[in-house]
Design an enzyme around this catalytic site. Structure first.
Site, PDB file in Angstrom:
ATOM      1  N   HIS A 127       0.813  -1.215   0.000  1.00 10.48           N
ATOM      2  CA  HIS A 127       0.000   0.000   0.000  1.00 10.48           C
ATOM      3  C   HIS A 127       0.850   1.269   0.000  1.00 10.48           C
ATOM      4  CE1 HIS A 127      -4.195  -1.623   1.152  1.00 10.48           C
ATOM      5  NE2 HIS A 127      -3.512  -2.535   0.475  1.00 10.48           N
ATOM      6  N   HIS A 289      -1.914 -12.203  -2.233  1.00 10.93           N
ATOM      7  CA  HIS A 289      -3.023 -12.823  -1.509  1.00 10.93           C
ATOM      8  C   HIS A 289      -2.717 -14.257  -1.085  1.00 10.93           C
ATOM      9  CE1 HIS A 289      -6.214  -9.793  -3.148  1.00 10.93           C
ATOM     10  NE2 HIS A 289      -5.247  -9.228  -2.441  1.00 10.93           N
TER      11      HIS A 289
END
Length: 757
Positions: A127, A289
């Site tokens: 992020h 993920h």
């Protein structure tokens, strides 16, 4: 769709409290005596004792703040601090050992999932770097902007305040030797390695910022709102994310609609604008993920306090305080989605791909109410261990955005290929992760540390080291003389040198004169560069280069990149001499040339200028701001101050350096000479300016005779209209500033020529 994590009520209450109670410096009696103009509505009070910007009163006022931010005085290390030297003194292995120890040392105030902070740190790193966008090069890991508003309070960054606090003991230990921006990326790399993944490399060299960047993140005024697409559904330039406060796309689907194919379209646009192709996109999502879980144990609106920017001072920069259950661990709330993608959330495996492609999925909702997906096969519903409660198990989950990779035909082909070839998958993720985390660092010469890969990748805009110039002072003078003897004019030489160097973007350190890519596709064909003229100048300079390099008497070689800059240098010195001034424009050789094979045409196309006010060029169809705002944006990308921008515009107009030789703003009777006529004539009260019949063009008439004297654009006239720019323009119009103008122009020009070095 409003996101529950951004506590609108708390923010509204905070603002209301200020409006109602006032500050400690205004008594209730004083407030009761305040009056407002007749006819005014509302309280007439915004925030008491708070200065308001000019944009508050006049929203259309040109904002020059971008040219004044990140002042050197903001840096507590001081102007003489050498970060490269400090970083190179660091024992990187020791830092990595400390991070590894931290990963498996759970803290009571924020316990780790699965006894490992690795997945948490990977999200923090992702992020931080993932705000990067190719259209203007802004965002990215550099500067450590995740520490500041608005990014530290974006809904998508919920709980990452804790990740950075977990890293604080390491930052405190090593201090200025490793920046926050480098440490955040390194923590992600070490986390991957800790969980069995072999990374491609790591480079230090990111300098920390000390204040928030001024970045346009979108038009919305509420977090998680999405109003950034045109009628055809095309995402507004230069944005990369689909919602305010998200890094990429809404994981629940487009605007919250669980449509995997629609989500695939959003993903493709978002990742393309981050310089990722389909293969890199698939690798990044699947690889990322593979680790960790999502958190949505309760409904955020019932449990979470305000984000860091709106939280109380006693929270000390932390936000999203959770009053439900333990407030962490199995009660953690971030995105509102809940669960892990794989059965082994702290190990590098291909389980994400096998789960995604093999299982059938049905829609459900998390405890927080978010749309997500679980396998239809109920025997799989106890396949994933709980992150905190021993003996408790769950179903693996997918988001709508995950399912996009299964239902989109192109993404699925890649997913199936990666599943069949784990090593190809591993290498694809390793390279994509490296690109993600290093994309905003510019060329590899900016990369520091022993873990920098030896291979120079094409997205780093490599240059052939063998072509670097080694000319001495005598060679410089000889080449300048040859250039001035050619058939090239001062204006042509200046325009091409400017076009070469001014492609630079300070935001991601791409472009610039080094490499001479103005002679290559796609830059040679950009409209702003007037391809026909550029080809003519390059052809002449190449002939001079070949003659010099092939000369029996030459002991040195010159690159085309250096010769292009030197052409501008020679032209400016001649133009100053023709105007009666003497100036020596500094020139430092050593640039090299790139080849077409070293240039990623698609990636480099994103640097194409849709506006360059310095050349009075503006493409209304492609530009996302007004001409004057785009001028400031470009000046910001060139790391210019207000005076530097001002003197460059005035000088380039005097040098007749406009796009295609257009005469707008060439306020002089001697175009091609370097003088301050632009400012003198712009500020001349004998001229009155009027809009012409052509949109964006103004005409200057003699106030007495009515004779038309000049034409100009808004970019020209703003230097007389805007009070701040006029103040600087007045300095350069002084009778006593003629030599100063020439010297300041030469200094600003030299700065631009060397921005990429």
């Amino acid at each position: 769709m409003k996101h529950p994590l951004f506590n609108q009520k708390v923010l509204a209450g905070f603002v209301s409290m200020l409006l109602i109670s006032g500050s400690a410096f205004a008594s209730n009696n004083e407030k009761s005596e305040m009056t407002k103009p007749k006819g005014a509505v509302g309280t007439g009070v915004a925030l008491e004792n708070q200065a308001r910007t000019n944009q508050f009163w006049w929203p259309d006022q040109l904002n020059l703040s971008a040219l004044r931010d990140h002042d050197k005085r903001s840096n507590p290390y001081g102007e003489n601090f050498d970060y490269a030297k400090a970083f190179n003194s660091l024992d990187l292995d020791k830092v990595k050992l400390d991070i590894n120890a931290l990963l498996t040392t759970s803290q009571d105030w924020w316990p780790s999932d699965y006894s490992n902070y690795g997945p948490f740190f990977i999200r923090m790193t992702w992020h931080s770097a993932g705000t990067y966008r190719t259209l203007d090069g802004r965002g990215g890991a550099g500067g450590g902007q995740q520490r500041f508003e608005p990014l530290n309070s974006w809904p998508d960054n919920a709980s990452l305040d804790k990740a950075r606090r977990l890293l604080w003991p390491i930052k405190m230990k090593y201090g200025e030797a490793i920046s926050w921006s480098d440490l955040i990326v390194l923590a992600g790399n070490v986390s991957l390695e800790n969980m069995g993944f072999k990374t491609y490399g790591f480079a230090g060299g990111r300098h920390d910022d000390w204040e928030p960047d001024m970045v346009y993140w979108g038009p919305e005024i509420e977090m998680l709102a999405s109003d950034r697409e045109d009628n055809g559904g095309k995402l507004q330039r230069p944005l990369g994310a689909t919602h305010m406060g998200l890094i990429y796309v809404n994981p629940e689907g487009p605007k919250g609609v669980p449509d995997p194919l629609g989500s695939a379209k959003n993903i493709r646009v978002a990742f393309e604008r981050m310089a990722m192709n389909d293969e890199e996109t698939l690798a990044l999502i699947a690889g990322g993920h593979t680790f960790g879980k999502m958190h949505g144990a309760h409904k955020p609106k019932d449990c979470l306090g305000a984000e860091p920017a709106a939280a109380g001072i006693e929270e000390q920069g932390l936000g999203w305080k959770n009053k439900c259950g333990k407030g962490h661990s199995e009660d953690t709330i971030t995105s509102g989605l809940e669960g892990a993608w794989t059965q082994a959330p702290t190990k590098w495996t291909s389980l994400y791909l096998s789960n995604l492609l093999t299982f059938e999925w049905k829609q459900t909702r998390s405890p927080a109410g978010a749309i997500q997906w679980i396998p239809t096969d109920e025997s799989l519903h106890k396949a994933v261990p709980d992150a905190h409660v021993k003996g408790k198990f769950h179903a693996p989950v997918m988001t709508t955005a995950d399912l996009a990779l299964k239902y989109d035909p192109e993404y699925r082909k890649i997913a199936e290929r990666f599943l069949a070839d784990p090593e190809e998958y591993r290498l694809a993720f390793a390279k994509a992760w490296y690109k993600l985390t290093h994309r905003d660092m510019g060329p590899s010469r900016n990369f520091l540390g022993k873990e920098v890969p030896k291979e120079s990748l094409i997205w780093q805009d490599p240059i052939d080291d063998k072509t670097q110039s080694n000319i001495d002072a005598d060679g410089v003078q000889e080449l300048k003389a040859q250039i001035l003897k050619s058939n090239l004019t001062v204006s042509e030489l200046v325009r091409v040198a400017w076009a070469s160097a001014a492609s630079y973007r300070h935001s991601d350190m791409r472009g610039g004169a080094n490499g001479a890519r103005i002679a290559l596709s796609p830059q040679k064909d950009w409209s702003v560069n007037n391809p026909a003229e550029t080809a003519k100048v390059i052809k002449t300079l190449k002939a001079i280069q070949e003659d010099y390099n092939d000369s029996l008497f030459s002991k040195s070689k010159v690159s085309l990149a250096d010769l292009i800059v030197l052409g501008g240098t020679a032209a400016i010195e001649k133009a100053a001499k023709d105007a009666g001034f003497t100036v020596s424009v500094p020139f430092n050789a050593g640039r090299g040339d790139a080849t077409q094979a070293m240039t990623d045409i698609n990636a480099f196309s994103l640097l194409e200028l849709t506006s360059d006010g310095f050349r009075n060029y503006f493409d209304a169809q492609q530009s996302y701001k007004s001409p004057v705002d785009m001028l400031v944006d470009k000046a910001d990308q060139l790391n210019l101050s207000v005076p530097e921008m001002t003197v460059l515009v005035g000088g380039l107009r005097a040098l007749d350096a406009n796009y295609k030789g257009l005469k707008h703003g060439v306020l002089t009777s001697t175009p091609g000479t370097l003088n301050n006529d632009f400012f003198v004539n712009l500020l001349d009260m004998s001229t009155v300016w009027k809009k012409s019949s052509t949109d964006g063009i103004y005409e200057g008439f003699d106030r007495q005779s009515g004779h038309k004297k000049w034409t100009a654009t808004s970019v020209d006239l703003v230097f007389g209209s805007n009070s701040e720019l006029r103040a600087v323009s007045e300095v350069y119009a002084f009778d006593t500033s003629k030599q100063k103008f020439v010297e300041d122009f030469a200094a600003a020009w030299t700065k631009v020529m060397n921005l990429d070095r």
